[in-house]
Every structure is written in structure tokens, then in C-alpha cells.
Design an enzyme around this catalytic site. Structure first.
Site, short mmCIF file in Angstrom:
data_model
loop_
_atom_site.label_atom_id
_atom_site.label_comp_id
_atom_site.label_asym_id
_atom_site.label_seq_id
_atom_site.Cartn_x
_atom_site.Cartn_y
_atom_site.Cartn_z
N SER A 1 -8.26 1.21 -16.85
CA SER A 1 -6.79 1.29 -16.82
C SER A 1 -6.32 1.67 -18.23
CB SER A 1 -6.25 -0.09 -16.45
OG SER A 1 -4.90 -0.26 -16.78
N TYR B 1 -5.36 -9.13 -16.54
CA TYR B 1 -5.61 -7.73 -16.12
C TYR B 1 -6.17 -6.92 -17.29
CZ TYR B 1 -4.76 -3.22 -13.85
OH TYR B 1 -4.91 -1.97 -13.30
P1 NDP Z 1 -4.02 -0.62 -4.38
O1 NDP Z 1 -3.39 -1.98 -4.32
O2 NDP Z 1 -3.42 0.48 -3.59
O3 NDP Z 1 -5.56 -0.70 -4.01
C1 NDP Z 1 -6.36 -1.79 -4.36
C2 NDP Z 1 -7.55 -1.78 -3.43
O4 NDP Z 1 -8.45 -2.82 -3.78
C3 NDP Z 1 -7.13 -1.99 -1.98
O5 NDP Z 1 -7.72 -0.96 -1.23
C4 NDP Z 1 -7.71 -3.36 -1.63
O6 NDP Z 1 -8.17 -3.34 -0.29
C5 NDP Z 1 -8.86 -3.48 -2.60
N1 NDP Z 1 -9.16 -4.86 -2.94
C6 NDP Z 1 -8.41 -5.72 -3.69
N2 NDP Z 1 -9.00 -6.91 -3.76
C7 NDP Z 1 -10.16 -6.82 -3.06
C8 NDP Z 1 -11.20 -7.73 -2.75
N3 NDP Z 1 -11.20 -8.99 -3.21
N4 NDP Z 1 -12.24 -7.30 -2.00
C9 NDP Z 1 -12.27 -6.02 -1.54
N5 NDP Z 1 -11.30 -5.10 -1.79
C10 NDP Z 1 -10.25 -5.52 -2.54
O7 NDP Z 1 -4.05 -0.27 -5.93
P2 NDP Z 1 -4.48 1.01 -6.76
O8 NDP Z 1 -5.01 2.08 -5.89
O9 NDP Z 1 -3.36 1.29 -7.66
O10 NDP Z 1 -5.66 0.38 -7.63
C11 NDP Z 1 -7.01 0.80 -7.54
C12 NDP Z 1 -7.68 0.52 -8.87
O11 NDP Z 1 -7.08 1.33 -9.87
C13 NDP Z 1 -7.55 -0.93 -9.34
O12 NDP Z 1 -8.75 -1.32 -9.97
C14 NDP Z 1 -6.43 -0.86 -10.34
O13 NDP Z 1 -6.49 -1.89 -11.29
C15 NDP Z 1 -6.69 0.51 -10.96
N6 NDP Z 1 -5.55 1.10 -11.66
C16 NDP Z 1 -4.40 1.45 -10.99
C17 NDP Z 1 -3.37 2.04 -11.68
C18 NDP Z 1 -2.12 2.49 -11.04
O14 NDP Z 1 -1.21 2.94 -11.74
N7 NDP Z 1 -1.98 2.43 -9.73
C19 NDP Z 1 -3.45 2.28 -13.14
C20 NDP Z 1 -4.71 1.87 -13.72
C21 NDP Z 1 -5.70 1.31 -12.99
P3 NDP Z 1 -7.87 -4.57 0.74
O15 NDP Z 1 -6.42 -4.87 0.62
O16 NDP Z 1 -8.29 -4.03 2.07
O17 NDP Z 1 -8.76 -5.67 0.29
#
Ligand code: NDP
Length: 256
Positions: A146, A159
């Protein structure tokens, strides 16, 4: 994109959190380059929609419902992917979440939940996938950091700690697994329009405008912005690239 260096035909990729947001953007890129995909998440309905989207791209796709904070569930997930798709070439540790509080307000349980989901899960999934990645002869691990891997923010206590840890964890694995021809790199997304940041924009006043003003590209990222870097880091085009952390941020990290 099925040509030479970037061709992933016949390869198998696991994408944690691949059922939505950035994970789905990366999974689509891999599928368009020919890879078969295992989508890992907890929400079965969301995963079913993502799998259908990926199958439409002409590859095999399966959903493996798994909480990545549960080590025994992760172990079962790896076994299932090998059984159903035959191998593992690519692991993307993307699942993540945030709890936005300053350090003095964050509870220990909340700290642990964020670290377990964002950082410990990358260790657990990588360790469990290692034998299959090694057996493939050309493994690739991509960990999602991130801007909080570089910068701090008052509301990003656990985070930022987890995302800083992702970069150092990637470097350790890159060193450990280079002899096995496994490359390990991190992608550092800028601000991307997903469910996660929709929550942040609601909770953090002025965030939306600050991001726009600070980003040279003058826009929020889209999930499709992650297809190209993912195919590069998953393909033989990046065979001499390991231990790096690559910002995909519209220039956010180079703007003072
Ligand atoms: P979303 O909330 O859209 O996606 C997060 C995903 O993680 C979901 O598909 C969720 O699936 C899965 N997830 C969360 N917890 C668990 C768990 N315990 N077990 C299995 N799956 C899990 O967020 P983003 O797409 O934005 O984030 C994706 C990654 O990118 C993250 O690591 C985030 O920190 C990182 N990121 C995002 C940024 C942004 O601006 N959006 C910026 C920088 C980094 P489900 O609900 O089915 O469990």
C-alpha cells in the site's frame, strides 16, 4: 495478451481476495493472459460471480471459500487447488482490511485482526504454497502492500504496520526462495476505487479531494489498472526481478 514473455497459458494462480476489488482486477489480467484461477475469499456469493466472470475469459476458475487467517483452512485450500487445477505457479496475497483509528484508540483485538488478515495471512499462504511453487520450477509470489508501506497516517496504525511488514516479508522470501527459481515481489497500490476505500472516504473527511489533488494522474485508480503489473510479475518477463516493491499509484508516491 497471449504471446511469448507474457503468456500464462496452462499456469495456475491463487488470488486471495480475488472475488472483488483489486484482487478481481488482477485475476482478470491473469485470466486474459491464459492462467487458470483459484479465487479465495469468505463471501461465497461474491466469489461465484467472480468465477463466472473469469470463466467467460476462457480459462478454468474455481472458488475456494477460505478465511486466510485460519492456517488449517489455508492448508486445505492449497490441497484443493492442487487437486482441482493440478499445480500452483502463482500466488497473490491480496486479501486485506483496515480498521481506521489512531494508536491510542485501537484495541489489541483490532490490531491483531488487521495484522492477521493483511500480514500473517501472507506468511501462512506463502508457506503452505511453497512446496507446489517450488515443484512448478518457476514460482511467482505477489504480495499487496500500500502507500502505507511507505507513508504513515494517523488513522492507519495497524494497517501501516501490516503493509510495511509486507515489503520486508517479500524481501525475506525473495532471498530464501531465489535458489528455487521463485520470484517474490510486492505491488504498492495508490488510492483505488473499491469497497475498502469507499469506507475510508465515508470515514475520513476530505480524503477524496486530498487524493485527487496529490495524485499527478489526477484520478483515483481503477481495478483494471492492476492487470498489467500483475501479468508482468506473474510471467517469465520478470524472471530476474525479485524482492522489489513497485508503486502503482498514478505518481502519488513521487509527488511532494
Ligand atoms: P476489497 O475490500 O474490495 O477487497 C478485499 C478482499 O479481501 C475481499 O475480496 C475479501 O473477500 C478479502 N478478504 C478480506 N479478509 C479476508 C479473510 N480473512 N479471508 C479471506 N479473504 C479475505 O478491498 P481492495 O480491493 O481495495 O483491497 C485489496 C488489497 O489491496 C488489500 O490488501 C488492501 O489493503 C490493498 N490496497 C487497497 C488500496 C485501495 O485504494 N483500494 C490501496 C492500497 C492497498 P471476502 O469478503 O469474500 O472475504
Amino acid at each position: 495478451m497471449k504471446n511469448g514473455l507474457f503468456d500464462l497459458s496452462g499456469k495456475v494462480a491463487i488470488v486471495t481476495g480475488g472475488n472483488g476489488g483489486i484482487g478481481l482486477g488482477m485475476a482478470r489480467g491473469l485470466a486474459d493472459a491464459g492462467a487458470n484461477i483459484a479465487v479465495v475469499g469468505r463471501n461465497e456469493a461474491k466469489s461465484a460471480v467472480a468465477v463466472e466472470d473469469l470463466r467467460q475469459r476462457g480459462v478454468k476458475a474455481i472458488a475456494v471459500t477460505t478465511d486466510v487467517t485460519d492456517a488449517s483452512a489455508v492448508s486445505a485450500m492449497i490441497d484443493r487447488v492442487v487437486k482441482d487445477l493440478g499445480r500452483i505457479d502463482i500466488l497473490i496475497n491480496n486479501a486485506g482490511m483496515s480498521i481506521r483509528k489512531p494508536p491510542h484508540e485501537l484495541e489489541l483485538e483490532e490490531w491483531n485482526r488487521v495484522i492477521d488478515t493483511n500480514l500473517t495471512s501472507a506468511f501462512v499462504c506463502s508457506k503452505a504454497a511453497y512446496p507446489a511453487l517450488k515443484a512448478s520450477g518457476h514460482g511467482k509470489v505477489i504480495n499487496i502492500g500500500s502507500m502505507m508501506s511507505i507513508f504513515g497516517a494517523s488513522f492507519a496504525t495497524a494497517y501501516a504496520a501490516s503493509k510495511g511488514g509486507i515489503v520486508q516479508f517479500s524481501r525475506a522470501c525473495a532471498n530464501a526462495w531465489a535458489p528455487d527459481n521463485i520470484q517474490v515481489n510486492a505491488i504498492l497500490p495508490g488510492w483505488v476505487d473499491t469497497d475498502l476505500t469507499r469506507g475510508a472516504r465515508q470515514q475520513v473527511a476530505g480524503l477524496h479531494e486530498r487524493v485527487l489533488a496529490r495524485t499527478p494522474a489526477a484520478r483515483w485508480g481503477a481495478i483494471d489498472d492492476f492487470a498489467g503489473i500483475t501479468v508482468f510479475l506473474a510471467s517469465s518477463a520478470s524472471d530476474f526481478v525479485t524482492g522489489t516493491a513497485i508503486p502503482v499509484d498514478g505518481g502519488y508516491s513521487v509527488m511532494v
